[in-house]
Design a protein around this motif. Structure first.
Motif, PDB file in Angstrom:
ATOM      1  N   PHE A 151       1.505  30.448   0.892  1.00 56.83           N
ATOM      2  CA  PHE A 151       1.042  31.830   0.978  1.00 56.83           C
ATOM      3  C   PHE A 151       2.052  32.685   1.737  1.00 56.83           C
ATOM      4  CE2 PHE A 151      -2.521  34.867   2.471  1.00 56.83           C
ATOM      5  CZ  PHE A 151      -2.258  35.715   1.406  1.00 56.83           C
ATOM      6  N   ALA A 152       2.568  32.174   2.839  1.00 52.08           N
ATOM      7  CA  ALA A 152       3.568  32.918   3.603  1.00 52.08           C
ATOM      8  C   ALA A 152       4.808  33.188   2.752  1.00 52.08           C
ATOM      9  CB  ALA A 152       3.935  32.153   4.865  1.00 52.08           C
ATOM     10  N   ALA A 153       5.221  32.187   1.975  1.00 56.35           N
ATOM     11  CA  ALA A 153       6.385  32.357   1.102  1.00 56.35           C
ATOM     12  C   ALA A 153       6.097  33.378   0.005  1.00 56.35           C
ATOM     13  CB  ALA A 153       6.767  31.012   0.490  1.00 56.35           C
ATOM     14  N   GLU A 154       4.884  33.361  -0.536  1.00 55.59           N
ATOM     15  CA  GLU A 154       4.494  34.323  -1.570  1.00 55.59           C
ATOM     16  C   GLU A 154       4.526  35.745  -1.041  1.00 55.59           C
ATOM     17  OE1 GLU A 154       2.404  35.675  -5.279  1.00 55.59           O
ATOM     18  OE2 GLU A 154       3.915  34.195  -4.705  1.00 55.59           O
ATOM     19  N   ILE A 155       3.992  35.949   0.143  1.00 58.10           N
ATOM     20  CA  ILE A 155       3.979  37.280   0.748  1.00 58.10           C
ATOM     21  C   ILE A 155       5.412  37.767   0.982  1.00 58.10           C
ATOM     22  CG2 ILE A 155       3.461  38.528   2.896  1.00 58.10           C
ATOM     23  CD1 ILE A 155       0.798  37.050   2.993  1.00 58.10           C
ATOM     24  N   ASN A 156       6.249  36.880   1.490  1.00 55.29           N
ATOM     25  CA  ASN A 156       7.647  37.249   1.732  1.00 55.29           C
ATOM     26  C   ASN A 156       8.354  37.612   0.434  1.00 55.29           C
ATOM     27  OD1 ASN A 156      10.689  35.755   1.892  1.00 55.29           O
ATOM     28  ND2 ASN A 156      10.213  37.269   3.467  1.00 55.29           N
ATOM     29  N   GLN A 157       8.122  36.841  -0.612  1.00 49.12           N
ATOM     30  CA  GLN A 157       8.790  37.074  -1.895  1.00 49.12           C
ATOM     31  C   GLN A 157       8.337  38.382  -2.539  1.00 49.12           C
ATOM     32  OE1 GLN A 157       8.417  33.805  -4.651  1.00 49.12           O
ATOM     33  NE2 GLN A 157       9.265  34.958  -6.363  1.00 49.12           N
ATOM     34  N   GLN A 158       7.054  38.702  -2.417  1.00 51.39           N
ATOM     35  CA  GLN A 158       6.517  39.875  -3.114  1.00 51.39           C
ATOM     36  C   GLN A 158       6.605  41.171  -2.314  1.00 51.39           C
ATOM     37  OE1 GLN A 158       5.795  39.588  -6.244  1.00 51.39           O
ATOM     38  NE2 GLN A 158       5.956  37.359  -6.239  1.00 51.39           N
ATOM     39  N   THR A 159       6.650  41.064  -0.972  1.00 53.01           N
ATOM     40  CA  THR A 159       6.621  42.282  -0.150  1.00 53.01           C
ATOM     41  C   THR A 159       7.774  42.385   0.843  1.00 53.01           C
ATOM     42  OG1 THR A 159       5.311  41.353   1.689  1.00 53.01           O
ATOM     43  CG2 THR A 159       4.100  42.179  -0.232  1.00 53.01           C
ATOM     44  N   GLY A 160       8.443  41.279   1.113  1.00 47.21           N
ATOM     45  CA  GLY A 160       9.499  41.307   2.100  1.00 47.21           C
ATOM     46  C   GLY A 160       9.022  41.062   3.522  1.00 47.21           C
ATOM     47  N   GLU A 161       7.694  40.972   3.701  1.00 46.18           N
ATOM     48  CA  GLU A 161       7.155  40.679   5.036  1.00 46.18           C
ATOM     49  C   GLU A 161       7.619  39.279   5.450  1.00 46.18           C
ATOM     50  OE1 GLU A 161       5.536  41.595   8.404  1.00 46.18           O
ATOM     51  OE2 GLU A 161       4.805  42.895   6.789  1.00 46.18           O
ATOM     52  N   PRO A 162       8.192  39.134   6.662  1.00 43.84           N
ATOM     53  CA  PRO A 162       8.708  37.823   7.090  1.00 43.84           C
ATOM     54  C   PRO A 162       7.629  36.747   7.086  1.00 43.84           C
ATOM     55  CG  PRO A 162       9.476  39.553   8.568  1.00 43.84           C
ATOM     56  CD  PRO A 162       8.457  40.182   7.665  1.00 43.84           C
ATOM     57  N   GLU A 163       7.999  35.556   6.645  1.00 45.70           N
ATOM     58  CA  GLU A 163       7.059  34.437   6.658  1.00 45.70           C
ATOM     59  C   GLU A 163       6.552  34.169   8.066  1.00 45.70           C
ATOM     60  OE1 GLU A 163       8.246  30.875   4.617  1.00 45.70           O
ATOM     61  OE2 GLU A 163       9.517  32.007   3.215  1.00 45.70           O
ATOM     62  N   ALA A 164       7.421  34.371   9.047  1.00 45.60           N
ATOM     63  CA  ALA A 164       7.042  34.112  10.441  1.00 45.60           C
ATOM     64  C   ALA A 164       5.870  34.988  10.883  1.00 45.60           C
ATOM     65  CB  ALA A 164       8.241  34.331  11.352  1.00 45.60           C
ATOM     66  N   SER A 165       5.798  36.208  10.359  1.00 43.94           N
ATOM     67  CA  SER A 165       4.705  37.116  10.727  1.00 43.94           C
ATOM     68  C   SER A 165       3.371  36.576  10.233  1.00 43.94           C
ATOM     69  CB  SER A 165       4.948  38.507  10.125  1.00 43.94           C
ATOM     70  OG  SER A 165       6.134  39.078  10.637  1.00 43.94           O
ATOM     71  N   VAL A 166       3.371  36.062   9.009  1.00 41.58           N
ATOM     72  CA  VAL A 166       2.140  35.505   8.438  1.00 41.58           C
ATOM     73  C   VAL A 166       1.707  34.267   9.218  1.00 41.58           C
ATOM     74  CG1 VAL A 166       1.058  34.577   6.363  1.00 41.58           C
ATOM     75  CG2 VAL A 166       2.788  36.382   6.165  1.00 41.58           C
ATOM     76  N   PHE A 204       0.775  42.988  13.823  1.00 42.12           N
ATOM     77  CA  PHE A 204       1.367  41.769  13.278  1.00 42.12           C
ATOM     78  C   PHE A 204       2.301  42.043  12.102  1.00 42.12           C
ATOM     79  CE2 PHE A 204      -2.093  39.659  15.546  1.00 42.12           C
ATOM     80  CZ  PHE A 204      -1.507  38.466  15.949  1.00 42.12           C
ATOM     81  N   PHE A 205       1.986  43.081  11.311  1.00 40.53           N
ATOM     82  CA  PHE A 205       2.696  43.278  10.053  1.00 40.53           C
ATOM     83  C   PHE A 205       3.344  44.663   9.960  1.00 40.53           C
ATOM     84  CE2 PHE A 205      -0.995  40.472   9.127  1.00 40.53           C
ATOM     85  CZ  PHE A 205      -0.282  39.305   8.904  1.00 40.53           C
ATOM     86  N   LYS A 206       4.510  44.698   9.341  1.00 46.00           N
ATOM     87  CA  LYS A 206       5.189  45.959   9.084  1.00 46.00           C
ATOM     88  C   LYS A 206       4.737  46.556   7.756  1.00 46.00           C
ATOM     89  CE  LYS A 206       9.353  44.616  11.666  1.00 46.00           C
ATOM     90  NZ  LYS A 206      10.820  44.367  11.572  1.00 46.00           N
ATOM     91  N   ASP A 207       4.424  45.698   6.803  1.00 43.63           N
ATOM     92  CA  ASP A 207       4.039  46.154   5.461  1.00 43.63           C
ATOM     93  C   ASP A 207       2.555  46.499   5.444  1.00 43.63           C
ATOM     94  OD1 ASP A 207       3.200  46.086   2.612  1.00 43.63           O
ATOM     95  OD2 ASP A 207       5.294  45.491   2.294  1.00 43.63           O
ATOM     96  N   GLU A 208       2.242  47.746   5.130  1.00 45.61           N
ATOM     97  CA  GLU A 208       0.841  48.189   5.173  1.00 45.61           C
ATOM     98  C   GLU A 208      -0.024  47.481   4.139  1.00 45.61           C
ATOM     99  OE1 GLU A 208       1.217  52.208   2.343  1.00 45.61           O
ATOM    100  OE2 GLU A 208       0.901  52.377   4.516  1.00 45.61           O
ATOM    101  N   ARG A 209       0.574  46.930   3.092  1.00 45.93           N
ATOM    102  CA  ARG A 209      -0.199  46.189   2.091  1.00 45.93           C
ATOM    103  C   ARG A 209      -0.770  44.898   2.685  1.00 45.93           C
ATOM    104  NH1 ARG A 209       4.533  46.296  -2.329  1.00 45.93           N
ATOM    105  NH2 ARG A 209       5.621  45.885  -0.347  1.00 45.93           N
ATOM    106  N   ILE A 210      -0.012  44.270   3.573  1.00 49.21           N
ATOM    107  CA  ILE A 210      -0.497  43.040   4.200  1.00 49.21           C
ATOM    108  C   ILE A 210      -1.530  43.372   5.275  1.00 49.21           C
ATOM    109  CG2 ILE A 210       0.171  40.876   5.280  1.00 49.21           C
ATOM    110  CD1 ILE A 210       1.202  41.439   2.391  1.00 49.21           C
ATOM    111  N   THR A 211      -1.322  44.484   5.973  1.00 49.65           N
ATOM    112  CA  THR A 211      -2.343  44.945   6.917  1.00 49.65           C
ATOM    113  C   THR A 211      -3.649  45.192   6.182  1.00 49.65           C
ATOM    114  OG1 THR A 211      -0.694  45.980   8.362  1.00 49.65           O
ATOM    115  CG2 THR A 211      -2.961  46.763   8.550  1.00 49.65           C
ATOM    116  N   GLN A 212      -3.548  45.849   5.031  1.00 50.29           N
ATOM    117  CA  GLN A 212      -4.740  46.129   4.216  1.00 50.29           C
ATOM    118  C   GLN A 212      -5.397  44.836   3.747  1.00 50.29           C
ATOM    119  OE1 GLN A 212      -3.968  47.864   0.345  1.00 50.29           O
ATOM    120  NE2 GLN A 212      -5.872  49.041   0.410  1.00 50.29           N
ATOM    121  N   LEU A 213      -4.582  43.857   3.363  1.00 51.18           N
ATOM    122  CA  LEU A 213      -5.114  42.574   2.901  1.00 51.18           C
ATOM    123  C   LEU A 213      -5.981  41.937   3.987  1.00 51.18           C
ATOM    124  CD1 LEU A 213      -3.028  39.812   1.095  1.00 51.18           C
ATOM    125  CD2 LEU A 213      -4.621  39.239   2.900  1.00 51.18           C
TER     126      LEU A 213
END
Length: 301
Positions: A108-123, A180-189
């Motif tokens: 899941f962390a790798a998927e988020i990084n690949q699709q949004t650029g959010e670092p895996e470490a953040s997840v 925790f997150f820079k990408d607002e899409r992950i915050t929304q998730l």
């Protein structure tokens, strides 16, 4: 010695589970349900020859359902079966982003990084925080009863009290997720998890960020026959233990004697019980079934 009677208001999942537990303890159990079917929010409907689940669509922590069968001396596999999901959910965003929420945290962390650029470490850091909140709160709030003194008189609870600042109770779910997150899409998730229990992520305490841990650590499942099969299997178990379900039977009042529940009233009929359990939402229990006792209503500070 006469058999003790238990009256349960509402045939939602918790009401059915309570009926099973009381029946196992030897109570004569009757469940009164306003609808013509059991399950409460977990329901189903048919349309054009197809059956659809309504309400909850995700099954987590199936061990607690299995436990009910084992308490009754039954093999859970004889009543129901379920499979673990590799992909828990799929997220679709207006900008075209698509996310597969893999049950495996690494994937899941790798998927988020690949699709949004959010670092895996953040997840991974976020999920570690969710796990930490669970470790502090679960044995106090999920596994014990808060109205019993013994809940507070054990070392585990004392340790949780000292770790209270770590459950993040003084900022909102949204504020915590933003940190925790820079990408607002992950915050929304992750904001959406607050809605699992009807809360607003902009005002609910960040302690609710415990919820993702249930999916990412314990996994998510889907029962054979759909979500409603959970209801039908538990009702079958309850009835095998002698529990009687009364449908189309809305309860009008809980009758108190010296502030102790002694009976329920359905229209003109009054039924006495040694134990009265309400599986209605707590607000409706107080304001509809105990409306003649406003002094008992919880006060908002």
């Amino acid at each position: 010695m006469p058999v003790k009677k238990a009256l349960i208001i509402g045939a939602g999942i918790a009401g059915i589970a309570t009926a099973i537990r009381l029946a196992v303890k030897g109570y004569q159990v009757n469940v009164f349900e306003a609808n013509s079917y059991p399950g409460g929010k977990l329901s189903e409907f048919e349309q054009e020859g197809f059956r659809f689940d309504a309400g909850p669509s995700l099954f987590t922590m199936p061990q607690y359902v299995d436990e009910l069968f084992r308490l009754a001396g039954k093999n859970p596999a004889e009543f129901s079966s379920y499979q673990k999901l590799d992909v828990v959910c799929r997220y679709f965003y207006e900008d075209g982003t698509r996310l597969n929420a893999y049950a495996d945290p690494e994937k899941f962390a790798a998927e988020i990084n690949q699709q949004t650029g959010e670092p895996e470490a953040s997840v991974k850091k976020y999920l570690k925080n969710s796990s930490n909140i669970y470790s502090i709160t679960s044995h106090v709030f999920l596994e014990q009863s808060l109205h019993r003194l013994k809940t507070y008189l054990n070392w585990g609870t004392v340790q949780s009290v000292f770790r209270f600042p770590q459950i993040d109770a003084f900022r909102s779910v949204h504020k915590a997720n933003e940190s925790f997150f820079k990408d607002e899409r992950i915050t929304q998730l992750y904001d959406r998890y607050a809605t699992y229990n009807g809360s607003n992520p902009y005002s609910a305490p960040a302690t609710l960020n415990v919820i993702p841990h249930l999916e990412q650590h314990y996994g998510a499942y889907f029962p054979e026959g759909g979500m409603y099969s959970i209801v039908t299997s538990l009702v079958k178990l309850a009835e095998s233990l002698g529990v009687v379900f009364h449908y189309n039977s809305p309860v009008d009042e809980i009758i108190l004697e010296k502030q102790t529940a002694k009976a329920i009233r359905i229209k003109d009929d009054v039924m006495l019980g040694d134990v009265i359990v309400s599986n209605m939402d707590v607000w409706f229990t107080y304001h509809r079934l105990l409306k003649d006792h406003p002094r008992l209503f919880p006060k908002k500070s």
